[in-house]
Design a protein around this motif. Structure first.
Motif, PDB file in Angstrom:
ATOM      1  N   LYS A   3      38.699  51.908  26.723  1.00 33.97           N
ATOM      2  CA  LYS A   3      37.390  51.601  27.276  1.00 33.97           C
ATOM      3  C   LYS A   3      36.786  52.914  27.734  1.00 33.97           C
ATOM      4  O   LYS A   3      37.350  53.595  28.585  1.00 33.97           O
ATOM      5  CB  LYS A   3      37.517  50.628  28.447  1.00 33.97           C
ATOM      6  CG  LYS A   3      36.203  50.238  29.075  1.00 33.97           C
ATOM      7  CD  LYS A   3      36.434  49.257  30.212  1.00 33.97           C
ATOM      8  CE  LYS A   3      35.152  48.884  30.901  1.00 33.97           C
ATOM      9  NZ  LYS A   3      35.393  47.986  32.039  1.00 33.97           N
ATOM     10  N   THR A   4      35.648  53.283  27.130  1.00 32.60           N
ATOM     11  CA  THR A   4      35.002  54.543  27.470  1.00 32.60           C
ATOM     12  C   THR A   4      33.622  54.277  28.039  1.00 32.60           C
ATOM     13  O   THR A   4      33.011  53.241  27.770  1.00 32.60           O
ATOM     14  CB  THR A   4      34.888  55.454  26.234  1.00 32.60           C
ATOM     15  OG1 THR A   4      34.114  54.783  25.236  1.00 32.60           O
ATOM     16  CG2 THR A   4      36.248  55.797  25.681  1.00 32.60           C
TER      17      THR A   4
ATOM     18  N   GLU B 170      43.572  49.766  23.244  1.00 33.68           N
ATOM     19  CA  GLU B 170      42.133  49.606  23.398  1.00 33.68           C
ATOM     20  C   GLU B 170      41.677  50.595  24.466  1.00 33.68           C
ATOM     21  O   GLU B 170      42.139  50.542  25.601  1.00 33.68           O
ATOM     22  CB  GLU B 170      41.777  48.187  23.818  1.00 33.68           C
ATOM     23  CG  GLU B 170      40.294  47.988  24.046  1.00 33.68           C
ATOM     24  CD  GLU B 170      39.977  46.619  24.600  1.00 33.68           C
ATOM     25  OE1 GLU B 170      39.200  45.911  23.969  1.00 33.68           O
ATOM     26  OE2 GLU B 170      40.535  46.270  25.668  1.00 33.68           O
TER      27      GLU B 170
ATOM     28  N   TYR C 135      34.206  50.112  23.540  1.00 37.77           N
ATOM     29  CA  TYR C 135      35.606  49.778  23.343  1.00 37.77           C
ATOM     30  C   TYR C 135      36.028  50.226  21.950  1.00 37.77           C
ATOM     31  O   TYR C 135      35.358  49.916  20.970  1.00 37.77           O
ATOM     32  CB  TYR C 135      35.827  48.272  23.489  1.00 37.77           C
ATOM     33  CG  TYR C 135      35.513  47.770  24.873  1.00 37.77           C
ATOM     34  CD1 TYR C 135      36.491  47.737  25.851  1.00 37.77           C
ATOM     35  CD2 TYR C 135      34.239  47.334  25.210  1.00 37.77           C
ATOM     36  CE1 TYR C 135      36.216  47.281  27.125  1.00 37.77           C
ATOM     37  CE2 TYR C 135      33.947  46.882  26.484  1.00 37.77           C
ATOM     38  CZ  TYR C 135      34.936  46.851  27.436  1.00 37.77           C
ATOM     39  OH  TYR C 135      34.667  46.411  28.691  1.00 37.77           O
ATOM     40  N   ARG C 136      37.131  50.962  21.868  1.00 33.59           N
ATOM     41  CA  ARG C 136      37.678  51.420  20.595  1.00 33.59           C
ATOM     42  C   ARG C 136      39.127  50.990  20.528  1.00 33.59           C
ATOM     43  O   ARG C 136      39.883  51.189  21.477  1.00 33.59           O
ATOM     44  CB  ARG C 136      37.592  52.945  20.465  1.00 33.59           C
ATOM     45  CG  ARG C 136      36.210  53.543  20.540  1.00 33.59           C
ATOM     46  CD  ARG C 136      35.275  53.081  19.442  1.00 33.59           C
ATOM     47  NE  ARG C 136      35.717  53.408  18.113  1.00 33.59           N
ATOM     48  CZ  ARG C 136      35.212  54.367  17.353  1.00 33.59           C
ATOM     49  NH1 ARG C 136      34.241  55.106  17.814  1.00 33.59           N
ATOM     50  NH2 ARG C 136      35.679  54.570  16.142  1.00 33.59           N
ATOM     51  N   ILE C 137      39.523  50.426  19.397  1.00 36.32           N
ATOM     52  CA  ILE C 137      40.895  49.973  19.190  1.00 36.32           C
ATOM     53  C   ILE C 137      41.504  50.786  18.063  1.00 36.32           C
ATOM     54  O   ILE C 137      40.875  50.984  17.020  1.00 36.32           O
ATOM     55  CB  ILE C 137      40.941  48.469  18.868  1.00 36.32           C
ATOM     56  CG1 ILE C 137      40.394  47.673  20.044  1.00 36.32           C
ATOM     57  CG2 ILE C 137      42.364  48.036  18.526  1.00 36.32           C
ATOM     58  CD1 ILE C 137      40.289  46.200  19.786  1.00 36.32           C
TER      59      ILE C 137
ATOM     60  N   THR D 164      44.313  49.774  27.446  1.00 33.56           N
ATOM     61  CA  THR D 164      45.105  48.539  27.330  1.00 33.56           C
ATOM     62  C   THR D 164      45.993  48.677  26.109  1.00 33.56           C
ATOM     63  O   THR D 164      45.524  49.018  25.030  1.00 33.56           O
ATOM     64  CB  THR D 164      44.200  47.308  27.169  1.00 33.56           C
ATOM     65  OG1 THR D 164      43.265  47.268  28.254  1.00 33.56           O
ATOM     66  CG2 THR D 164      45.008  46.041  27.138  1.00 33.56           C
TER      67      THR D 164
END
Length: 124
Positions: free
Chosen positions: A77-78, A75, A86-88, A121
């Motif tokens: 966080k930008t 994950e 949040y991009r996963i 993460t």
């Protein structure tokens, strides 16, 4: 005494009051004022960019390396323009010359710039 209160309540019927509400104050607001108030409200919603020191950047670099070696979901966080996103997905490629990371999830592939990343993460 109760007779006076009952009589007063009968005469005071708030449903008959025809107040203009906020319309009476609109005439005092110039378009410039309205634009400035809107800009202020938008600016107050924005969050400041977190200041990352060299330790934070080193941890982010290590986590990206671990995620690439293990081929696991991460994950990211930008921060961009005062908002966090949040991009996963899985990291497929890191290009240090262009300073981008290519990722893909189950539906699409996308790129992130290294300057936008503020936290990583790993999902195992």
């Amino acid at each position: 005494m109760t007779y006076l209160n009952d009589h007063f309540d009968e005469k005071l019927d708030l449903s008959k009051v025809r107040d203009r509400g906020s319309k009476k104050w609109v005439a005092m607001m110039l378009p410039e004022h309205v634009n400035l108030i809107r800009q202020y409200n938008e600016a107050s919603k924005k969050e400041p960019r977190p200041q990352l020191d060299e330790w934070d950047l080193e941890v982010i670099q290590e986590l990206i390396g671990i995620a690439m070696k293990r081929n696991v979901d991460v994950e990211m966080k930008t921060w961009k323009d005062g908002e966090f996103f949040y991009r996963i997905g899985r990291i497929t490629w890191v290009d240090l010359n262009k300073r981008i990371i290519e990722m893909e999830d189950t539906f699409q592939s996308f790129t992130l710039t290294l300057g936008e990343i503020v936290d990583v993460t790993i999902f195992e």
